[in-house]
Scaffold this motif. Structure first.
Motif, PDB file in Angstrom:
ATOM      1  N   SER A   1      16.440  60.707  58.965  1.00 54.29           N
ATOM      2  CA  SER A   1      17.485  61.027  59.945  1.00 54.29           C
ATOM      3  C   SER A   1      18.030  59.737  60.541  1.00 54.29           C
ATOM      4  O   SER A   1      17.291  58.770  60.733  1.00 54.29           O
ATOM      5  CB  SER A   1      16.913  61.902  61.062  1.00 54.29           C
TER       6      SER A   1
ATOM      7  N   SER B   1      14.752  61.273  66.493  1.00 57.62           N
ATOM      8  CA  SER B   1      14.134  62.193  65.539  1.00 57.62           C
ATOM      9  C   SER B   1      12.799  61.651  65.038  1.00 57.62           C
ATOM     10  O   SER B   1      12.641  60.444  64.860  1.00 57.62           O
ATOM     11  CB  SER B   1      15.077  62.387  64.345  1.00 57.62           C
TER      12      SER B   1
ATOM     13  N   GLU C   1      21.394  63.457  58.192  1.00 57.87           N
ATOM     14  CA  GLU C   1      19.983  63.705  57.886  1.00 57.87           C
ATOM     15  C   GLU C   1      19.904  64.295  56.489  1.00 57.87           C
ATOM     16  O   GLU C   1      20.811  64.992  56.054  1.00 57.87           O
ATOM     17  CB  GLU C   1      19.396  64.678  58.910  1.00 57.87           C
TER      18      GLU C   1
END
Length: 83
Positions: free
Chosen positions: A16, A21, A47
């Motif tokens: 990502s 994340s 992503e």
């Protein structure tokens, strides 16, 4: 060229661009990477997951309530590579 390939970290299965994340790997983003989705190179991937076969891309200029791009998930063949 083989010296630079040895320095590059291996591309993960799930990656990502969002630093918040758990799938964000900062060392990978120090190098120029590309994503090929269904045979075409894409520059707007937020992503991806190679094993599950999907990418998340922004849905136009739409933003969520926190100001991040609203993404849609597209399914197909995903390939990540260093340029």
């Amino acid at each position: 060229m083989s010296d630079t390939a040895a320095v590059r970290p291996e591309l993960p299965d799930h990656l990502s661009v969002d630093p918040r994340s758990p799938h964000h790997v900062a060392a990978v983003f120090e190098h120029d990477i590309g994503i090929r989705f269904n045979g075409k190179e894409r520059n707007d991937v937020e992503e991806y997951c190679i094993s599950e076969g999907w990418v998340k891309v922004p849905a136009g200029k739409t933003l969520d309530r926190k100001g991040r791009p609203l993404c849609i998930k597209l399914k197909g063949a995903v390939e990540a590579f260093y340029r």
